[in-house]
Enzyme design. Structure first.
Site, PDB file in Angstrom:
ATOM      1  N   TYR A  54       0.836  -1.182   0.000  1.00 17.16           N
ATOM      2  CA  TYR A  54       0.000   0.000   0.000  1.00 17.16           C
ATOM      3  C   TYR A  54       0.879   1.242   0.000  1.00 17.16           C
ATOM      4  CZ  TYR A  54      -4.261  -2.567   1.484  1.00 17.16           C
ATOM      5  OH  TYR A  54      -5.347  -3.384   1.559  1.00 17.16           O
ATOM      6  N   GLU A 100      -5.527  -1.481   8.603  1.00 19.80           N
ATOM      7  CA  GLU A 100      -5.421  -1.300  10.047  1.00 19.80           C
ATOM      8  C   GLU A 100      -4.517  -0.108  10.373  1.00 19.80           C
ATOM      9  OE1 GLU A 100      -7.328  -4.247   8.907  1.00 19.80           O
ATOM     10  OE2 GLU A 100      -5.211  -4.722   8.744  1.00 19.80           O
ATOM     11  N   ASN A 157      -9.503   0.395  -2.820  1.00 24.21           N
ATOM     12  CA  ASN A 157      -9.304  -0.811  -2.020  1.00 24.21           C
ATOM     13  C   ASN A 157     -10.614  -1.246  -1.382  1.00 24.21           C
ATOM     14  OD1 ASN A 157      -7.563  -2.841  -0.716  1.00 24.21           O
ATOM     15  ND2 ASN A 157      -8.203  -1.813   1.163  1.00 24.21           N
ATOM     16  N   GLU A 158     -11.052  -2.448  -1.729  1.00 22.55           N
ATOM     17  CA  GLU A 158     -12.252  -3.044  -1.151  1.00 22.55           C
ATOM     18  C   GLU A 158     -13.414  -2.042  -1.091  1.00 22.55           C
ATOM     19  OE1 GLU A 158     -10.484  -6.613   1.601  1.00 22.55           O
ATOM     20  OE2 GLU A 158     -10.574  -4.634   2.517  1.00 22.55           O
ATOM     21  N   GLU A 234      -5.701 -10.578  -1.551  1.00 18.63           N
ATOM     22  CA  GLU A 234      -5.252 -10.690  -0.165  1.00 18.63           C
ATOM     23  C   GLU A 234      -5.674 -12.057   0.345  1.00 18.63           C
ATOM     24  OE1 GLU A 234      -6.562  -7.670   2.518  1.00 18.63           O
ATOM     25  OE2 GLU A 234      -5.875  -6.007   1.259  1.00 18.63           O
TER      26      GLU A 234
END
Length: 587
Positions: A54, A100, A157-158, A234
């Site tokens: 990332y 996170e 992302n997602e 992932e």
């Protein structure tokens, strides 16, 4: 020029030759830059032919208008080192990354004013445009068609687990193309109908993120994108920890079985994480369970095959046996594992006495006065501590102190005397009893931000006291504010101190015996948060932070005062719990 990676009939091609992406995730911003090469060599020795990372926007631009790509933020150097080791690189620039990482990688100065992050909100998109104008000129020359190692770039992302603003996703894709990205573009989402349908983009490869049930994930992708290669963007071979939980582990046999399943299905994969690293300083994010915030611990070891301090686990050996033949190699032909890092032996040292918390956080004049408590964002502070101080007139009987919108933890003092600690509760206002004094008294609340939420609809929420303070029914007005941004703090000389002597720099793990919640610095670098509730009991202190001779350790105690510091040769992540993250499919 065509991308380096293409696909045909469900198979990846690299320069027209059948190819399997076998990637390991490693985040440059979670590893000391002097250790980038060592950790990348260990990832390569695991059998991966690719690494992905990332890009954490807030790590590069914590202050608006001053982006930094030097030292630990030298993304181009990290990518170049990976390429020099023969690894392809996948860049995941977000701008939202989750990971996170506090605020999911978005700067708090942006989310403080953007009403709808991750959308076509013009305030948000204008800032993203300016960021990409700075970031992509560093990435584009490192693409494979320029002779570099970058073979793919992820779009957002997602996104499908957050929103359905497909116009924003399309805008982001075009923003990458307009700025020179020519390599493979892909999206990544959980393998459910809801997530994939909102996160996919026309003309862009769709990938999935999951920890188990690979065959179901492949079938779900194929139902949406027949003919595309199966890519697990992932594979969660471990998991992260929150304070107050057990340390999450996944058995090597379980992780290896799912990895083998992906490979046997003809899939490509990125193992998340191949090497997890550390949430140094104040960068750890948080989640939310619907009632309370769940701050993430300092370690991001993630039970990866390459541990936080570089040691390899049983997963490492099993993965080599799976990954080597997937690229037509034998285990003996894989890159050699670097020697084990040097480690410090056990030692301990007494901590000197220091100033109390209240004296430390109120050094110097207050920065602003206001009728109501101001948020961290209004005060221009991203993380750390803000001290709120006001005068209150109390009756002769006990009263209730109510703090509304506490984000996230407050240490309460009355006339300098500790009254207690309040913790965020989104279901009810937090309440403490104040003694009846029959006079005016000085009320002080030291508020700690516990990491900004990195996933879900609460992304971008503010920190501090957001809803006011009451004494019974009466609002308290007239507040002064003192700021303590701990990662940029100039009050370390007032903290309890210890000196640890070493012959030569080596890896160590710092522990503070006894109960208490605290922050720990080594030679001026904030290692991170350490809480008595665990599970993490020691903070990783990598070799580049040590020096021959005396090493200076400082501790900020938030609750119980510490009396000594210990150095250990290895980690203690606390009691463990087997954990395999499973997303429902077909719903």
């Amino acid at each position: 020029m065509s991308p380096t990676l293409t696909w045909r009939d469900g198979e990846f091609l690299k320069h027209g030759v059948p190819h399997r992406i076998l990637s390991g995730s490693i985040h440059y911003f979670r590893v000391h830059p002097d250790l980038w090469e060592d950790r990348l060599r260990r990832v390569a020795a695991t059998g991966f032919n690719t690494v992905d990372t990332y890009v954490a926007w807030n790590f590069h631009e914590p202050d608006e208008g001053s982006p930094d790509f030097t030292g630990p933020r030298d993304l181009a150097r990290f990518v170049t080192v990976a390429g020099d080791l023969g690894l392809d690189v996948i860049v995941r620039p977000g701008p939202y990354i989750c990971a996170e990482w506090t605020n999911g990688g978005l700067p708090s100065w942006l989310t403080s004013r953007a009403r709808a992050p991750r959308s076509t909100d013009p305030v948000y998109q204008d800032a993203v445009s300016r960021w990409l104008d700075v970031l992509l000129p560093l990435v584009v020359p490192l693409q494979a068609d320029h002779g570099g190692p970058v073979v793919a770039v992820q779009v957002e992302n997602e996104y499908g687990s957050y929103g359905d603003d497909t116009a924003h996703l399309a805008w982001l894709r075009q923003a990458l193309l307009d700025r020179g990205v020519t390599e493979l573009l892909y999206t990544a989402d959980g393998p459910t109908e809801v997530m994939l349908d909102a996160g996919m983009l026309d003309g862009t490869l769709a990938a999935a993120t999951f920890g188990s049930r690979a065959e179901e994930a492949q079938a779900m992708l194929a139902s949406r994108r027949p003919g595309e290669p199966f890519l697990c963007a992932e594979f969660w071979n471990g998991w992260f920890d929150h304070w107050g939980e057990n340390h999450h582990v996944r058995s090597p046999a379980s992780a290896a079985a799912t990895l083998r399943e992906i490979i046997d299905l003809g899939g490509s994969v990125s193992v998340y994480m191949a090497h997890g690293g550390t949430n140094f300083g104040l960068w750890a994010g948080a989640n939310h369970d619907g009632r309370r915030t769940q701050p993430t611990v300092t370690s991001y070891d993630s039970d990866a095959p390459v541990g936080e301090d570089g040691r390899v686990s049983d997963k490492f050996a099993l993965y080599r046996e799976i990954l080597a033949p997937a690229t037509g190699r034998t285990v003996d032909a894989l890159p050699e594992l670097p020697p084990a890092p040097a480690r410090l032996g056990f030692s301990s040292a007494p901590l000197s006495s220091g100033a109390d918390l209240l004296s430390l956080v109120t050094r110097g004049p207050a920065v602003r006065a206001a009728a109501q408590p101001l948020s961290f964002e209004e005060l221009g502070i991203d993380a750390g501590l803000v001290t709120y101080r006001s005068s209150v007139t109390l009756p002769g009987h006990d009263v209730h102190l109510t703090v509304r919108g506490l984000h996230d933890r407050a240490y309460v003092f009355l006339d300098g005397r500790t009254l207690g600690t309040l913790e965020r509760d989104d279901a009810e206002p937090v309440v403490l009893t104040l003694p009846g004094l029959g006079r005016a008294a000085e009320l002080t609340l030291v508020v700690e931000a516990l990491g900004r939420i990195n996933y879900g609809p609460l992304l971008g929420e503010h920190k501090g006291i957001l809803g006011g303070v009451q004494v019974d029914r009466r609002l308290v007005h007239g507040w002064d504010h003192h700021l303590a941004p701990l990662d940029r703090w100039d009050a370390l000389d007032g903290l309890p101190q210890a000196n640890i002597d070493t012959d030569a720099p080596a890896d160590g793990w710092l522990a503070v015996p006894g109960d208490g919640d605290r922050f720990v610095w080594l030679n001026g670098t904030l290692l991170g948060r350490l809480w008595a509730r665990g599970p993490q009991c020691r903070l990783y202190a990598p070799a580049p932070l040590w020096r021959p001779g005396p090493n200076h350790v400082a501790v900020l105690d938030l609750t119980t005062s510490a009396t000594s510091i210990e150095v250990h040769p290895g980690p203690d992540f606390g009691p463990t719990e087997e954990y395999v993250e499973t997303l429902p499919t077909g719903t």
